[in-house]
Motif scaffolding. Structure first.
Motif, PDB file in Angstrom:
ATOM      1  N   ARG A 368       0.814  -1.207   0.000  1.00  0.00           N
ATOM      2  CA  ARG A 368       0.000   0.000   0.000  1.00  0.00           C
ATOM      3  C   ARG A 368       0.853   1.263   0.000  1.00  0.00           C
ATOM      4  NH1 ARG A 368      -2.662   3.350   3.954  1.00  0.00           N
ATOM      5  NH2 ARG A 368      -4.694   4.114   3.170  1.00  0.00           N
ATOM      6  N   GLU A 369       1.930   1.257   0.761  1.00  0.00           N
ATOM      7  CA  GLU A 369       2.764   2.451   0.882  1.00  0.00           C
ATOM      8  C   GLU A 369       3.405   2.840  -0.449  1.00  0.00           C
ATOM      9  OE1 GLU A 369       4.997  -1.055   2.880  1.00  0.00           O
ATOM     10  OE2 GLU A 369       2.948  -0.263   2.704  1.00  0.00           O
ATOM     11  N   ASP A 370       3.661   1.832  -1.316  1.00  0.00           N
ATOM     12  CA  ASP A 370       4.218   2.136  -2.637  1.00  0.00           C
ATOM     13  C   ASP A 370       3.223   2.916  -3.489  1.00  0.00           C
ATOM     14  OD1 ASP A 370       6.572   0.868  -1.991  1.00  0.00           O
ATOM     15  OD2 ASP A 370       5.984  -1.046  -2.897  1.00  0.00           O
ATOM     16  N   PHE A 371       1.960   2.528  -3.414  1.00  0.00           N
ATOM     17  CA  PHE A 371       0.936   3.172  -4.231  1.00  0.00           C
ATOM     18  C   PHE A 371       0.538   4.545  -3.685  1.00  0.00           C
ATOM     19  CE2 PHE A 371       0.786  -1.032  -5.891  1.00  0.00           C
ATOM     20  CZ  PHE A 371       0.344  -0.897  -7.203  1.00  0.00           C
ATOM     21  N   LEU A 372       0.928   4.823  -2.455  1.00  0.00           N
ATOM     22  CA  LEU A 372       0.724   6.163  -1.906  1.00  0.00           C
ATOM     23  C   LEU A 372       1.771   7.146  -2.417  1.00  0.00           C
ATOM     24  CD1 LEU A 372      -0.138   5.261   1.793  1.00  0.00           C
ATOM     25  CD2 LEU A 372      -1.723   6.091   0.035  1.00  0.00           C
ATOM     26  N   LYS A 373       2.862   6.622  -3.013  1.00  0.00           N
ATOM     27  CA  LYS A 373       3.961   7.468  -3.461  1.00  0.00           C
ATOM     28  C   LYS A 373       4.012   7.661  -4.975  1.00  0.00           C
ATOM     29  CE  LYS A 373       6.904   5.798   0.346  1.00  0.00           C
ATOM     30  NZ  LYS A 373       8.131   5.031   0.671  1.00  0.00           N
ATOM     31  N   VAL A 377       1.451   3.508 -12.642  1.00  0.00           N
ATOM     32  CA  VAL A 377       2.075   2.192 -12.739  1.00  0.00           C
ATOM     33  C   VAL A 377       1.114   1.249 -13.442  1.00  0.00           C
ATOM     34  CG1 VAL A 377       1.223   1.428 -10.478  1.00  0.00           C
ATOM     35  CG2 VAL A 377       3.233   0.328 -11.480  1.00  0.00           C
ATOM     36  N   ARG A 378       1.666   0.368 -14.255  1.00  0.00           N
ATOM     37  CA  ARG A 378       0.839  -0.647 -14.917  1.00  0.00           C
ATOM     38  C   ARG A 378       0.543  -1.762 -13.918  1.00  0.00           C
ATOM     39  NH1 ARG A 378       3.601  -1.600 -19.349  1.00  0.00           N
ATOM     40  NH2 ARG A 378       2.174  -0.590 -20.819  1.00  0.00           N
ATOM     41  N   VAL A 379      -0.740  -2.119 -13.803  1.00  0.00           N
ATOM     42  CA  VAL A 379      -1.139  -3.158 -12.842  1.00  0.00           C
ATOM     43  C   VAL A 379      -1.758  -4.378 -13.509  1.00  0.00           C
ATOM     44  CG1 VAL A 379      -1.427  -1.542 -10.954  1.00  0.00           C
ATOM     45  CG2 VAL A 379      -3.369  -2.041 -12.424  1.00  0.00           C
ATOM     46  N   GLY A 380      -2.231  -4.256 -14.726  1.00  0.00           N
ATOM     47  CA  GLY A 380      -2.581  -5.471 -15.461  1.00  0.00           C
ATOM     48  C   GLY A 380      -4.040  -5.759 -15.708  1.00  0.00           C
ATOM     49  N   LEU A 386      -9.440  -1.795  -9.280  1.00  0.00           N
ATOM     50  CA  LEU A 386     -10.497  -1.643  -8.277  1.00  0.00           C
ATOM     51  C   LEU A 386      -9.990  -1.975  -6.875  1.00  0.00           C
ATOM     52  CD1 LEU A 386     -13.413  -3.303 -10.292  1.00  0.00           C
ATOM     53  CD2 LEU A 386     -13.286  -0.884  -9.647  1.00  0.00           C
ATOM     54  N   ASN A 387      -9.245  -3.070  -6.766  1.00  0.00           N
ATOM     55  CA  ASN A 387      -8.746  -3.496  -5.444  1.00  0.00           C
ATOM     56  C   ASN A 387      -7.756  -2.481  -4.865  1.00  0.00           C
ATOM     57  OD1 ASN A 387     -10.276  -5.810  -5.748  1.00  0.00           O
ATOM     58  ND2 ASN A 387      -8.550  -7.090  -6.387  1.00  0.00           N
ATOM     59  N   ILE A 388      -6.845  -2.002  -5.705  1.00  0.00           N
ATOM     60  CA  ILE A 388      -5.837  -1.041  -5.238  1.00  0.00           C
ATOM     61  C   ILE A 388      -6.505   0.264  -4.806  1.00  0.00           C
ATOM     62  CG2 ILE A 388      -3.878   0.381  -5.957  1.00  0.00           C
ATOM     63  CD1 ILE A 388      -3.119  -2.009  -7.830  1.00  0.00           C
ATOM     64  N   TRP A 389      -7.431   0.742  -5.619  1.00  0.00           N
ATOM     65  CA  TRP A 389      -8.147   1.977  -5.289  1.00  0.00           C
ATOM     66  C   TRP A 389      -8.850   1.861  -3.939  1.00  0.00           C
ATOM     67  CZ3 TRP A 389      -8.658   6.887  -7.063  1.00  0.00           C
ATOM     68  CH2 TRP A 389      -9.773   7.608  -6.634  1.00  0.00           C
ATOM     69  N   LYS A 390      -9.531   0.779  -3.736  1.00  0.00           N
ATOM     70  CA  LYS A 390     -10.260   0.572  -2.479  1.00  0.00           C
ATOM     71  C   LYS A 390      -9.320   0.579  -1.287  1.00  0.00           C
ATOM     72  CE  LYS A 390     -13.505  -2.618  -0.260  1.00  0.00           C
ATOM     73  NZ  LYS A 390     -14.266  -3.902  -0.409  1.00  0.00           N
ATOM     74  N   ASP A 391      -8.159  -0.055  -1.457  1.00  0.00           N
ATOM     75  CA  ASP A 391      -7.219  -0.150  -0.351  1.00  0.00           C
ATOM     76  C   ASP A 391      -6.510   1.193  -0.106  1.00  0.00           C
ATOM     77  OD1 ASP A 391      -5.856  -1.708   1.690  1.00  0.00           O
ATOM     78  OD2 ASP A 391      -4.065  -1.548   0.423  1.00  0.00           O
ATOM     79  N   VAL A 392      -6.117   1.875  -1.182  1.00  0.00           N
ATOM     80  CA  VAL A 392      -5.411   3.144  -1.035  1.00  0.00           C
ATOM     81  C   VAL A 392      -6.317   4.206  -0.415  1.00  0.00           C
ATOM     82  CG1 VAL A 392      -4.364   5.046  -2.322  1.00  0.00           C
ATOM     83  CG2 VAL A 392      -3.728   2.689  -2.862  1.00  0.00           C
ATOM     84  N   LYS A 393      -7.598   4.184  -0.747  1.00  0.00           N
ATOM     85  CA  LYS A 393      -8.540   5.209  -0.281  1.00  0.00           C
ATOM     86  C   LYS A 393      -9.120   4.917   1.111  1.00  0.00           C
ATOM     87  CE  LYS A 393      -8.384   8.040  -3.723  1.00  0.00           C
ATOM     88  NZ  LYS A 393      -7.936   9.442  -3.543  1.00  0.00           N
TER      89      LYS A 393
END
Length: 396
Positions: A368-373, A377-380, A386-393
């Motif tokens: 999570r900390e990587d995506f806060l910075k 980035v390509r995620v595939g 959707l999963n990353i957005w939910k977790d980052v937010k």
């Protein structure tokens, strides 16, 4: 029943008497004698003419069978009829394009609805027409920029990738204001390849009002065309925007970090482009590679520095300049490298981002900390976005 001798005598008797109803008698072998059949000359001529006509018809039919080319810009060529139309195309330039329709159904006597298609003069990989004056908008949102967005995100995506568009609409594409600045997200697609798919795309357009469609064949080979159409849309429909970003549909964008970069006093507002920089990249000459570019299209052995195509940001004065200079730059099928060549011709250097690690090609194990910075980035996959957005937010 008559025997062989009797049958032979029957043939000879009828031949001598000139019986008109007897045309052919079988050849009979009896006691070492051969009774020859008699064939009327008119009958021989009829059979000969019939045989010749059959041969001609077969040869003619075979010669008209369609030929399938391995690298086809449009694989419906043998099923379509073309109608050329001269119209005012992108950038106000005159261009020739066409409509195609399926051939008339022999049983139902109906034709399908016309769909726009590119007109090409040569399917060869050694001829690549990328300038946007050759294309035309089918679906458009010309009034989207009336609210003067600060940043426009343009996402090239295949027509059938509805899940990818919906994932973006539910995550970073839903943000219309970031740090007090207006943000606009639009999707750019090419031809769907069928009337049913086109109808679905038009329904999606009416629902979301975020689709722009042009009449080029939507394929990996045509990504340069797709990018140049994006540039022309920005130059002609949205020149008032300050910045724009070309972002692939499989990347995650942290808009807070992107906006912080753009609002920095050190970030130029003209002649500026940045992203993941590609340095000293050789041109691929292997014909088996999907990155192959022939020497006819690009003779130099190395590309100039360019921004990797998954996501790069630029000041919105550049699109018009890139479109204009592209008249002088032969098109080739590596879109991000082609933009780099246009920039070199313009005399503009790409800027390295203040923190190059913010533009990433790939991530390893999710943290999570990587995506806060990061910025992009390509995620595939749409589900990963959707999963990353939910977790980052989520609340910290």
């Amino acid at each position: 029943m008559i025997g062989k001798d009797e049958f032979g005598d029957f043939c000879l008797k009828n031949w001598r008497e000139g019986r008109e109803h007897v045309y052919v008698c079988w050849c009979c072998l009896t006691q070492g004698k051969v009774f020859m059949c008699h064939i009327k000359p008119g009958f021989v001529a009829l059979v000969t003419v019939t045989l010749l006509l059959s041969i001609i018809a077969y040869t003619y039919n075979f010669s008209l069978r369609p030929v399938t080319f391995p690298l086809s810009w449009f694989n419906y060529a043998n099923q379509t009829k073309f109608y050329n139309v001269v119209s005012e195309g992108l950038s106000g330039k005159r261009n020739v394009w066409n409509f195609f329709t399926k051939k008339r159904n022999e049983t139902s006597n109906t034709e399908t609805k016309p769909t726009a298609s590119i007109k090409t003069e040569d399917n060869s990989i050694d001829k690549y027409v990328a300038h946007p004056r050759n294309y035309h908008f089918i679906l458009d949102e010309p009034d989207k920029c009336k609210q003067d967005p600060f940043l426009v995100l343009m996402v090239p995506v295949a027509p059938h990738e509805v899940n990818a568009r919906n994932a973006i609409r539910s995550t970073w594409g839903t943000e219309s204001s970031v740090q007090g600045k207006a943000v606009l997200t639009l999707f750019l697609v090419g031809l769907t390849g069928g009337s049913e798919a086109q109808q679905k795309l038009e329904e999606e357009s009416r629902q979301h009002r975020d689709l722009v469609q042009s009449n080029f064949v939507d394929s990996y080979f045509n990504l340069t065309i797709k990018t140049m159409v994006i540039m022309d849309w920005l130059a002609t429909r949205c020149p008032q925007a300050t910045y724009a970003m070309k972002a692939d549909s499989d990347i995650y964008i942290n808009l807070e970090n992107l906006m912080s970069l753009l609002l920095s006093p050190n970030t130029p507002r003209q002649n500026y482009i940045t992203g993941y920089l590609m340095l000293d990249r050789p041109v691929v000459r292997d014909k088996k590679s999907k990155w192959y570019v022939s020497e006819k299209l690009y003779p130099e052995p190395m590309y100039p520095t360019y921004a990797q195509g998954s996501g790069y940001v630029f000041s919105n004065d550049l699109p018009e300049k890139i479109v204009e200079i592209s008249k002088e730059v032969m098109g080739f099928n590596i879109e991000d490298a082609y933009v780099g060549v246009c920039l070199k011709r313009l005399g503009f250097a790409l800027s390295s981002p203040p923190d190059p690690s913010q533009f990433r090609l790939h991530m390893g194990q999710y943290k999570r900390e990587d995506f806060l910075k990061i910025i992009s980035v390509r995620v595939g996959s749409p589900q990963q976005i959707l999963n990353i957005w939910k977790d980052v937010k989520r609340p910290k």
